[in-house]
Design a protein around this motif. Structure first.
Motif, short mmCIF file in Angstrom:
data_model
loop_
_atom_site.label_atom_id
_atom_site.label_comp_id
_atom_site.label_asym_id
_atom_site.label_seq_id
_atom_site.Cartn_x
_atom_site.Cartn_y
_atom_site.Cartn_z
N GLU A 307 0.85 -1.19 0.00
CA GLU A 307 0.00 0.00 0.00
C GLU A 307 0.88 1.24 0.00
O GLU A 307 1.93 1.27 0.66
CB GLU A 307 -0.92 0.04 1.22
CG GLU A 307 -2.07 -0.93 1.17
CD GLU A 307 -3.05 -0.73 2.33
OE1 GLU A 307 -2.94 0.31 3.02
OE2 GLU A 307 -3.90 -1.59 2.54
N ASP A 309 0.45 5.44 0.32
CA ASP A 309 -0.44 6.58 0.61
C ASP A 309 -1.90 6.12 0.73
O ASP A 309 -2.81 6.77 0.21
CB ASP A 309 -0.31 7.65 -0.48
CG ASP A 309 -0.78 9.03 0.00
OD1 ASP A 309 -0.84 9.24 1.22
OD2 ASP A 309 -1.10 9.88 -0.86
N ARG A 311 -3.31 3.56 -0.65
CA ARG A 311 -3.85 2.95 -1.87
C ARG A 311 -3.12 1.64 -2.16
O ARG A 311 -1.89 1.62 -2.23
CB ARG A 311 -3.68 3.93 -3.03
CG ARG A 311 -3.96 3.34 -4.41
CD ARG A 311 -3.79 4.41 -5.46
NE ARG A 311 -3.72 3.84 -6.80
CZ ARG A 311 -3.57 4.55 -7.90
NH1 ARG A 311 -3.47 5.87 -7.83
NH2 ARG A 311 -3.50 3.98 -9.08
N VAL A 313 -1.24 -1.04 -4.14
CA VAL A 313 -0.45 -0.89 -5.37
C VAL A 313 0.12 -2.25 -5.78
O VAL A 313 0.45 -3.08 -4.94
CB VAL A 313 0.70 0.13 -5.19
CG1 VAL A 313 0.15 1.54 -5.05
CG2 VAL A 313 1.57 -0.21 -3.99
N GLU A 318 1.97 2.77 -10.55
CA GLU A 318 0.97 3.28 -9.62
C GLU A 318 1.61 4.12 -8.53
O GLU A 318 1.05 5.14 -8.11
CB GLU A 318 0.19 2.11 -9.02
CG GLU A 318 -0.62 1.32 -10.04
CD GLU A 318 -1.20 0.05 -9.46
OE1 GLU A 318 -2.32 -0.30 -9.85
OE2 GLU A 318 -0.53 -0.59 -8.62
N VAL A 322 0.89 8.12 -7.79
CA VAL A 322 0.51 8.66 -6.49
C VAL A 322 1.50 9.73 -6.03
O VAL A 322 1.11 10.75 -5.47
CB VAL A 322 0.45 7.52 -5.44
CG1 VAL A 322 0.21 8.10 -4.05
CG2 VAL A 322 -0.66 6.54 -5.79
#
Length: 356
Positions: A307, A309, A311, A313, A318, A322
């Motif tokens: 992950e 931030d 999110r 990944v 990705e 970010v």
């Protein structure tokens, strides 16, 4: 170079296929699926009027000796031109005041004086500006993310001073890594095509069969045929947004080497080290730069980022998306370590100091 100016960045459009057609034929359907004898000519005709030739007189001890030739594309009717930074590198910071003039010639024969507005040597993207009393022809942006190996493309420009030249070929690779080409520094990706690209094509557009720009041609392998490379237009759009927002490209630096994982790589790593984390996907950190933001945050070689931030990944792309231009902003990262230990780290990116 930090300059204030304004120009329009065309949004990346959809494929142009109606919802009804997409539903019937699937997402990959395009209007040019039926390739005809006029398909390439029609696509070239859409972009051709906006393709320009860029000539820069070469001075040696005050004596003009020939011209350096490049290409570009008008992307706004106000005379904003997209080209390659290495075409106009001698004018960066000089504003064209000490090394002659940049001559920009349109397909219809009109000639204008060009001015460097902004450039980024790392990505090899630059913006020129010419002034015209009347609106100029402009080309539209497509989307490079929709390209597949084997798609037909067109290269346009001024190779070897031969103006208004069109060559065609196919996409050979959609994500050729800069490391594959022997380039050091921050990672970059290029479109690889087999279009004929020669000296003078630099800065010219790579065009899809819808007549949209999907790349900027920048180089070829000198000792080979059919090995040409372009900056994807999706990357170019991000560069242009940086230009508008900050006057330069801001690149966050973590000091982490990161690699995409897949099931085959994970199986191989677990065979080599049974303590490797139990993951199905993620991003491996095989190396941490000493005294970097990543080391200060507590990253260790072997960590798997799952992950970033907040999110989930799976690919390095990705993470880069970010990150954006977040410099000095704390970012929470969830990593998995040997023994399946979950650790939350806080990394504060620094601005990359690129030696280009």
């Amino acid at each position: 170079m930090r300059l204030l100016y304004s120009y329009r960045v065309s949004p990346v459009p959809s494929s142009g296929v109606s919802k009804e057609a997409s539903a019937a034929a699937g997402d990959e359907s395009k209007p040019h699926d039926c390739f005809g004898k006029d398909t390439i000519a029609n696509a070239a005709a859409k972009v051709g009027p906006a393709v320009v030739n860029i000539a820069i007189p070469q001075d040696f001890f005050g004596i003009t000796s020939g011209k350096s030739i490049g290409s570009g594309t008008i992307i706004n009717k106000d005379g904003t031109i997209l080209t390659a930074a290495h075409v106009v590198v001698d004018f960066l910071g000089t504003r064209g005041s000490s090394k002659g003039k940049i001559e920009v010639t349109l397909q219809d024969g009109r000639t204008f004086e060009g001015k460097v507005i902004n450039a980024d040597l790392h990505s090899d993207v630059a913006i020129l500006k010419i002034n015209s009393e009347t609106p100029l022809p402009e080309a539209k942006f497509g989307s490079s993310s929709r390209l597949r190996p084997g798609d037909w493309v067109i290269a346009m420009g001024c190779p070897l001073s031969l103006q208004n030249t069109v060559t065609a070929g196919i996409v050979s690779c959609v994500d050729r890594k800069s490391s594959d080409l022997g380039f050091s520094g921050m990672p970059r990706e290029y479109l690889q095509t087999d279009c004929a690209i020669n000296m003078g094509n630099s800065g010219g557009p790579l065009v899809n069969m819808d007549g949209e720009i999907i790349g900027v041609n920048i180089m070829k392998v000198a000792a080979a045929d059919g090995l040409s490379f372009s900056v994807p237009i999706d990357s170019v759009c991000k560069i242009l947004e940086h230009f508008k927002k900050s006057g330069r490209v801001i690149r966050p630096w973590l000091g982490l080497k990161m690699l995409d994982l897949n099931e085959m790589i994970i199986a191989q790593l677990k065979k080599q080290d049974p303590s490797f984390p139990n993951v199905n996907k993620g991003i491996l950190v095989p190396m941490v730069t000493p005294r970097s933001p990543g080391e200060r945050a507590g990253f260790f070689p072997g960590d798997v980022v799952i992950e970033f931030d907040g999110r989930p990944v799976e690919r390095l792309k990705e993470v880069i998306e970010v990150l954006g231009d977040k410099v000095g902003v704390p970012i929470k990262v969830l990593v998995k370590r040997a023994g399946d230990k979950l650790v939350t780290l806080t990394v504060i990116p620094e601005e990359a100091n690129l030696d280009v």
